[in-house]
Design a protein around this motif. Structure first.
Motif, PDB file in Angstrom:
ATOM      1  N   ARG A  86       0.830  -1.210   0.000  1.00 14.74           N
ATOM      2  CA  ARG A  86       0.000   0.000   0.000  1.00 14.74           C
ATOM      3  C   ARG A  86       0.862   1.258   0.000  1.00 14.74           C
ATOM      4  O   ARG A  86       0.535   2.253  -0.669  1.00 14.74           O
ATOM      5  CB  ARG A  86      -0.936  -0.014   1.206  1.00 14.74           C
ATOM      6  N   TYR A  87       1.952   1.220   0.754  1.00 10.11           N
ATOM      7  CA  TYR A  87       2.851   2.380   0.813  1.00 10.11           C
ATOM      8  C   TYR A  87       3.416   2.690  -0.564  1.00 10.11           C
ATOM      9  O   TYR A  87       3.433   3.847  -0.993  1.00 10.11           O
ATOM     10  CB  TYR A  87       3.980   2.103   1.802  1.00 10.11           C
ATOM     11  N   ILE A  88       3.882   1.657  -1.256  1.00  7.16           N
ATOM     12  CA  ILE A  88       4.474   1.880  -2.582  1.00  7.16           C
ATOM     13  C   ILE A  88       3.441   2.446  -3.540  1.00  7.16           C
ATOM     14  O   ILE A  88       3.693   3.418  -4.265  1.00  7.16           O
ATOM     15  CB  ILE A  88       5.069   0.566  -3.125  1.00  7.16           C
ATOM     16  N   ILE A  89       2.256   1.849  -3.556  1.00  6.20           N
ATOM     17  CA  ILE A  89       1.207   2.313  -4.464  1.00  6.20           C
ATOM     18  C   ILE A  89       0.811   3.757  -4.161  1.00  6.20           C
ATOM     19  O   ILE A  89       0.654   4.585  -5.068  1.00  6.20           O
ATOM     20  CB  ILE A  89      -0.029   1.386  -4.367  1.00  6.20           C
ATOM     21  N   LYS A  90       0.679   4.061  -2.871  1.00  2.88           N
ATOM     22  CA  LYS A  90       0.209   5.390  -2.466  1.00  2.88           C
ATOM     23  C   LYS A  90       1.263   6.470  -2.635  1.00  2.88           C
ATOM     24  O   LYS A  90       0.933   7.620  -2.974  1.00  2.88           O
ATOM     25  CB  LYS A  90      -0.252   5.334  -1.001  1.00  2.88           C
ATOM     26  N   GLU A  91       2.533   6.135  -2.387  1.00  2.00           N
ATOM     27  CA  GLU A  91       3.568   7.152  -2.312  1.00  2.00           C
ATOM     28  C   GLU A  91       4.382   7.334  -3.588  1.00  2.00           C
ATOM     29  O   GLU A  91       5.170   8.282  -3.672  1.00  2.00           O
ATOM     30  CB  GLU A  91       4.530   6.824  -1.160  1.00  2.00           C
ATOM     31  N   THR A  92       4.235   6.473  -4.565  1.00  2.00           N
ATOM     32  CA  THR A  92       5.087   6.546  -5.764  1.00  2.00           C
ATOM     33  C   THR A  92       5.054   7.920  -6.415  1.00  2.00           C
ATOM     34  O   THR A  92       6.097   8.508  -6.729  1.00  2.00           O
ATOM     35  CB  THR A  92       4.682   5.463  -6.779  1.00  2.00           C
ATOM     36  N   GLY A  99      11.456  14.337  -6.121  1.00  5.41           N
ATOM     37  CA  GLY A  99      12.828  14.107  -6.548  1.00  5.41           C
ATOM     38  C   GLY A  99      13.546  13.037  -5.748  1.00  5.41           C
ATOM     39  O   GLY A  99      14.785  13.039  -5.664  1.00  5.41           O
ATOM     40  N   VAL A 100      12.798  12.107  -5.165  1.00 10.79           N
ATOM     41  CA  VAL A 100      13.398  11.034  -4.366  1.00 10.79           C
ATOM     42  C   VAL A 100      13.718   9.838  -5.247  1.00 10.79           C
ATOM     43  O   VAL A 100      12.875   9.385  -6.026  1.00 10.79           O
ATOM     44  CB  VAL A 100      12.444  10.597  -3.235  1.00 10.79           C
ATOM     45  N   ARG A 101      14.934   9.345  -5.136  1.00 12.94           N
ATOM     46  CA  ARG A 101      15.281   8.089  -5.794  1.00 12.94           C
ATOM     47  C   ARG A 101      15.191   6.969  -4.762  1.00 12.94           C
ATOM     48  O   ARG A 101      15.807   7.047  -3.708  1.00 12.94           O
ATOM     49  CB  ARG A 101      16.686   8.129  -6.388  1.00 12.94           C
ATOM     50  N   VAL A 102      14.427   5.949  -5.077  1.00  8.48           N
ATOM     51  CA  VAL A 102      14.199   4.854  -4.139  1.00  8.48           C
ATOM     52  C   VAL A 102      14.947   3.610  -4.587  1.00  8.48           C
ATOM     53  O   VAL A 102      14.937   3.248  -5.764  1.00  8.48           O
ATOM     54  CB  VAL A 102      12.696   4.534  -4.011  1.00  8.48           C
ATOM     55  N   ARG A 103      15.610   2.983  -3.627  1.00  3.40           N
ATOM     56  CA  ARG A 103      16.242   1.679  -3.846  1.00  3.40           C
ATOM     57  C   ARG A 103      15.815   0.753  -2.717  1.00  3.40           C
ATOM     58  O   ARG A 103      15.558   1.199  -1.599  1.00  3.40           O
ATOM     59  CB  ARG A 103      17.769   1.788  -3.846  1.00  3.40           C
ATOM     60  N   PHE A 104      15.781  -0.534  -3.004  1.00  5.74           N
ATOM     61  CA  PHE A 104      15.524  -1.539  -1.987  1.00  5.74           C
ATOM     62  C   PHE A 104      16.750  -2.419  -1.848  1.00  5.74           C
ATOM     63  O   PHE A 104      17.390  -2.771  -2.848  1.00  5.74           O
ATOM     64  CB  PHE A 104      14.319  -2.407  -2.363  1.00  5.74           C
ATOM     65  N   ILE A 105      17.095  -2.752  -0.607  1.00  7.85           N
ATOM     66  CA  ILE A 105      18.172  -3.694  -0.363  1.00  7.85           C
ATOM     67  C   ILE A 105      17.620  -4.834   0.481  1.00  7.85           C
ATOM     68  O   ILE A 105      16.650  -4.674   1.209  1.00  7.85           O
ATOM     69  CB  ILE A 105      19.380  -3.048   0.349  1.00  7.85           C
ATOM     70  N   MET A 119       8.120  -3.083  -6.071  1.00  5.20           N
ATOM     71  CA  MET A 119       9.449  -2.564  -5.733  1.00  5.20           C
ATOM     72  C   MET A 119      10.228  -2.236  -7.006  1.00  5.20           C
ATOM     73  O   MET A 119      10.850  -1.162  -7.110  1.00  5.20           O
ATOM     74  CB  MET A 119      10.204  -3.594  -4.892  1.00  5.20           C
ATOM     75  N   ASP A 120      10.187  -3.137  -7.966  1.00  2.48           N
ATOM     76  CA  ASP A 120      10.883  -2.916  -9.243  1.00  2.48           C
ATOM     77  C   ASP A 120      10.341  -1.676  -9.949  1.00  2.48           C
ATOM     78  O   ASP A 120      11.101  -0.863 -10.496  1.00  2.48           O
ATOM     79  CB  ASP A 120      10.730  -4.137 -10.151  1.00  2.48           C
ATOM     80  N   ALA A 124      12.303   1.842 -10.822  1.00  3.92           N
ATOM     81  CA  ALA A 124      12.384   2.321 -12.204  1.00  3.92           C
ATOM     82  C   ALA A 124      11.783   3.713 -12.343  1.00  3.92           C
ATOM     83  O   ALA A 124      12.339   4.581 -13.028  1.00  3.92           O
ATOM     84  CB  ALA A 124      11.671   1.337 -13.132  1.00  3.92           C
ATOM     85  N   GLU A 125      10.650   3.943 -11.686  1.00  2.00           N
ATOM     86  CA  GLU A 125       9.950   5.227 -11.774  1.00  2.00           C
ATOM     87  C   GLU A 125      10.802   6.373 -11.238  1.00  2.00           C
ATOM     88  O   GLU A 125      10.722   7.502 -11.727  1.00  2.00           O
ATOM     89  CB  GLU A 125       8.638   5.145 -10.991  1.00  2.00           C
TER      90      GLU A 125
END
Length: 243
Positions: A86-92, A99-105, A119-120, A124-125
């Motif tokens: 939900r966070y990813i869908i809502k906050e993308t 101007g935030v670049r998001v990465r997952f580790i 996440m992918d 990319a977005e």
């Protein structure tokens, strides 16, 4: 996501990593289920993230879910996974616009396919953004990361891409999940616990630490600024002796 207009402390950290602890206790203290606290914690991320540019913080890394968190109840784990989706869908859109670049580790294969796809897509977005680099540690453990990195390094040695005699302390970091990031300058843990809980073990060798009593949902941008000021006042010698 509006700017916070805080003044950047002199000599403050460029990369801050946070162990966001205390969500469950925060909820329990209010007579609410633990997941209520996790939702409040997710909202807190937004405030802290938008304060980063004005505090001179270019990189923010947050510990969202550890490899050990699978030991929690099935209901809590399922609720957390739903929260992440939900966070990813809502906050993308907001993250990209700010101007935030998001990465997952972390080790992705254990996560469900829908979450991995989201996440992918978020990576990319936001791949062309550079205002703040947000790294989310999801199904992450420091020992697990080093083990996975070592396997990849060993494979390169076995295939002749790397000579054993060329392996040194500068080699392994190139195989870590964080290989494109600078090491953290400041690691903060909220909620009064004074341990690092398997977080960024290799990367934090020379980081400064702050263990604070504030529960994560109550952690504010002003408190972050005070910690950055404290960081700027420290004498960081990296093993050397100053006159």
């Amino acid at each position: 996501m509006k700017a916070s207009f805080l003044n950047a402390p002199k000599g403050g950290p460029r990369h801050v990593a946070i162990i966001m602890d205390g969500n469950g206790r925060w909820a329990t203290m209010r007579g609410r289920p633990r997941l209520f606290g996790h939702h409040a914690g997710a909202r807190r991320v937004r405030e802290i993230l938008k304060a980063c540019p004005d505090l001179g913080i270019k990189y923010l890394t947050i510990f969202a879910f550890s490899t050990e968190n699978w030991k929690r109840t099935q209901d809590e784990v399922a609720g957390l996974m739903s929260l992440f989706r939900r966070y990813i869908i809502k906050e993308t859109r907001a993250l990209s616009a700010y101007g935030v670049r998001v990465r997952f580790i972390g080790d992705r294969p254990r996560l469900d396919a829908k979450l991995i796809a989201l996440m992918d897509e978020l990576e990319a977005e936001t791949s062309n953004n550079d205002r703040v680099h947000l790294t989310i540690a999801l199904n992450y453990g420091g020992r697990d990361e080093v083990a996975r990195a070592t396997k990849r390094l060993a494979q390169d040695v076995a295939e002749g891409h790397l000579r054993p005699e060329d392996v040194d302390e500068e080699t392994l970091p190139r195989y870590l999940d964080t290989h494109v990031l600078p090491d953290p300058d400041l690691v903060i843990r909220t909620s009064g616990e004074a341990r690092i809980s398997n977080f960024l073990l290799w990367q934090s060798a020379y980081a400064e630490y702050e263990f604070i009593d504030t529960l994560w949902p109550d952690f504010t941008a002003s408190e972050l600024r005070n910690l950055c000021i404290s960081y700027g006042a420290r004498d960081r010698r990296f093993g050397a002796v100053t006159s």
